[in-house]
Scaffold this motif. Sequence first.
Motif, PDB file in Angstrom:
ATOM      1  N   GLY A 195       0.769  -1.029   0.010  1.00 55.42           N
ATOM      2  CA  GLY A 195       0.267   0.075   0.004  1.00 55.42           C
ATOM      3  C   GLY A 195       0.828   1.284   0.005  1.00 55.42           C
ATOM      4  O   GLY A 195       2.034   1.151  -0.302  1.00 55.42           O
ATOM      5  N   ALA A 196       0.145   2.412   0.274  1.00 53.64           N
ATOM      6  CA  ALA A 196       0.904   3.567   0.076  1.00 53.64           C
ATOM      7  C   ALA A 196       1.608   3.687   1.525  1.00 53.64           C
ATOM      8  O   ALA A 196       2.481   4.724   1.674  1.00 53.64           O
ATOM      9  CB  ALA A 196      -0.218   4.784   0.235  1.00 53.64           C
TER      10      ALA A 196
ATOM     11  N   ALA B 155      -5.902  12.106  -1.932  1.00 57.98           N
ATOM     12  CA  ALA B 155      -5.964  10.933  -1.746  1.00 57.98           C
ATOM     13  C   ALA B 155      -6.286  10.258  -3.056  1.00 57.98           C
ATOM     14  O   ALA B 155      -7.406  10.439  -3.621  1.00 57.98           O
ATOM     15  CB  ALA B 155      -6.711  10.388  -0.477  1.00 57.98           C
ATOM     16  N   GLY B 156      -5.964   9.130  -3.536  1.00 58.70           N
ATOM     17  CA  GLY B 156      -6.048   8.443  -4.836  1.00 58.70           C
ATOM     18  C   GLY B 156      -4.849   8.646  -5.831  1.00 58.70           C
ATOM     19  O   GLY B 156      -3.765   8.572  -5.297  1.00 58.70           O
ATOM     20  N   ASN B 157      -5.293   8.657  -6.906  1.00 62.32           N
ATOM     21  CA  ASN B 157      -4.140   8.679  -7.934  1.00 62.32           C
ATOM     22  C   ASN B 157      -4.249   9.747  -8.873  1.00 62.32           C
ATOM     23  O   ASN B 157      -5.197  10.007  -9.664  1.00 62.32           O
ATOM     24  CB  ASN B 157      -4.562   7.303  -9.008  1.00 62.32           C
ATOM     25  CG  ASN B 157      -3.344   7.073  -9.831  1.00 62.32           C
ATOM     26  OD1 ASN B 157      -2.506   7.479  -9.746  1.00 62.32           O
ATOM     27  ND2 ASN B 157      -3.716   6.035 -10.643  1.00 62.32           N
TER      28      ASN B 157
ATOM     29  N   PRO C  99      -8.135   4.650  -8.802  1.00 62.11           N
ATOM     30  CA  PRO C  99      -7.598   5.479  -7.578  1.00 62.11           C
ATOM     31  C   PRO C  99      -6.474   4.596  -6.737  1.00 62.11           C
ATOM     32  O   PRO C  99      -5.695   5.098  -6.177  1.00 62.11           O
ATOM     33  CB  PRO C  99      -8.854   5.623  -6.593  1.00 62.11           C
ATOM     34  CG  PRO C  99      -9.958   5.883  -7.714  1.00 62.11           C
ATOM     35  CD  PRO C  99      -9.543   4.858  -8.859  1.00 62.11           C
ATOM     36  N   VAL C 100      -6.819   3.272  -6.775  1.00 61.59           N
ATOM     37  CA  VAL C 100      -5.723   2.184  -6.306  1.00 61.59           C
ATOM     38  C   VAL C 100      -5.144   1.682  -7.507  1.00 61.59           C
ATOM     39  O   VAL C 100      -5.879   0.802  -8.133  1.00 61.59           O
ATOM     40  CB  VAL C 100      -6.213   1.225  -5.547  1.00 61.59           C
ATOM     41  CG1 VAL C 100      -5.266   0.485  -4.965  1.00 61.59           C
ATOM     42  CG2 VAL C 100      -7.035   2.060  -3.990  1.00 61.59           C
ATOM     43  N   PRO C 101      -4.168   2.254  -8.006  1.00 61.50           N
ATOM     44  CA  PRO C 101      -3.515   1.531  -9.389  1.00 61.50           C
ATOM     45  C   PRO C 101      -3.334   0.009  -9.472  1.00 61.50           C
ATOM     46  O   PRO C 101      -2.453  -0.455  -8.526  1.00 61.50           O
ATOM     47  CB  PRO C 101      -2.625   2.571  -9.837  1.00 61.50           C
ATOM     48  CG  PRO C 101      -2.073   3.047  -8.382  1.00 61.50           C
ATOM     49  CD  PRO C 101      -3.167   3.200  -7.538  1.00 61.50           C
TER      50      PRO C 101
ATOM     51  N   TYR D  71      -1.121  -1.971  -6.879  1.00 60.57           N
ATOM     52  CA  TYR D  71      -1.461  -1.683  -5.603  1.00 60.57           C
ATOM     53  C   TYR D  71      -2.540  -2.549  -4.986  1.00 60.57           C
ATOM     54  O   TYR D  71      -3.628  -2.657  -5.778  1.00 60.57           O
ATOM     55  CB  TYR D  71      -1.221  -0.192  -5.040  1.00 60.57           C
ATOM     56  CG  TYR D  71       0.179   0.297  -5.457  1.00 60.57           C
ATOM     57  CD1 TYR D  71       1.387   0.333  -4.635  1.00 60.57           C
ATOM     58  CD2 TYR D  71       0.042   0.846  -6.897  1.00 60.57           C
ATOM     59  CE1 TYR D  71       2.363   0.856  -4.870  1.00 60.57           C
ATOM     60  CE2 TYR D  71       1.459   1.444  -7.080  1.00 60.57           C
ATOM     61  CZ  TYR D  71       2.549   1.539  -6.102  1.00 60.57           C
ATOM     62  OH  TYR D  71       3.671   2.075  -6.384  1.00 60.57           O
ATOM     63  N   GLY D  72      -2.681  -2.770  -3.610  1.00 55.13           N
ATOM     64  CA  GLY D  72      -3.894  -3.194  -3.195  1.00 55.13           C
ATOM     65  C   GLY D  72      -4.704  -2.415  -2.045  1.00 55.13           C
ATOM     66  O   GLY D  72      -5.586  -2.872  -1.482  1.00 55.13           O
TER      67      GLY D  72
END
Length: 269
Positions: free
Chosen positions: A97-98, A165-167, A223-225, A235-236
Motif C-alpha cells: 500500500g501507500a 488521496a487516490g491517483n 484510485p488504487v492503481p 497496489y492493493g
Amino acid sequence: GTRRRRAAYRRALWTGAEVFVTVGVVLLLLVVHQLWWTNRQARQDADHKVQALEREWGRAGSPGVPGAGPGGDDSGSGSASGSGSGAGDGGQGGKSGAGGSTGAASSRGTADSTRTTPRWSQAYAVLSIPRLSLRVPVAEGVSKADVLNKGYVGHYKGTQQPGQAGNFALAGHRNTHGEPFRYLPRLRHGDTITIEAKSAVYTYVVDRTLPQTSPGDGGVIRPVPRSTVRPSYGYGEPGYYITLTTCTPEYTSRYRMAVWGKLTAMRPR
C-alpha cells in the motif's frame, strides 16, 4: 521510328526519376518536421508556459527542485514508454500500500490541494523530474491538439489532483511534439517527481514501473492503481499515488507503459 521510341523511353525514365526524387524530398521534409520542428516548437511553448505560471505565482524559479533545467529532454531527456534500461523496481508485488506516505499526506491536509477543477486544456501546474532534466506544464485533459501536442503533460480527467488521496494520473508524448516522456524508462526506484501548483509543492517518489500493457488497461489510472492486463503490477491499498503513462515502444502507440510513485511530502508555497 526506332530513334523516336528510344527518345520517348528516355523521357519517360527522366520524368519518373524526377517524380521519385520529388517524392523523396517531400517525405524527408515531413520527417524533419515531425522529428525536429514539432519538438523545437513544443519545447519552446512549454518553457514559456512554465515561466508564465511562475510569474503568475510570484515565483522566479523552481522551489525544492535543485538541478531541474528548463528543457524538455535530457539529451536523452524526456519521456515515454518503451523498452528502456531499468525503469523502476519492476512493479512486482501488488499488495504493497501507500504506507507512511498516506499518513504524512493526510496530516498536512493535502486533500485540499486543488479545490477548483481546472478548465479543459488549462495549464495549472509544473511537473519536474530531476533525473530526466524535465520541467513541463501540466494541463487538464489528454487531448492531443489542445494539450499533448503543445509539449505539455496531460491530466486524466476523473483522476485525483496533486496531493489528494487516490491517483494523480498523467500522460505525455514519447516521440515528437516535445516528447516529454521519451526517457521515462530511465526512472529508478527512489527518484523524485515534483508537482508545483499555485498553493503548494508536492513531492512524489518513484516506486514501481509497469513496462508494457495494452492501451485499454484502465486499471493503471484507477484510485488504487493496478493493471487489469497484468494484475501482478500495481497496489492493493488506498494511498496517495502518481501515475505517469506514455506509449511504448518508441515511435509506435501499440502498447503503454506506466510509472507509479507515492506522495512523501507537501509544503505550502
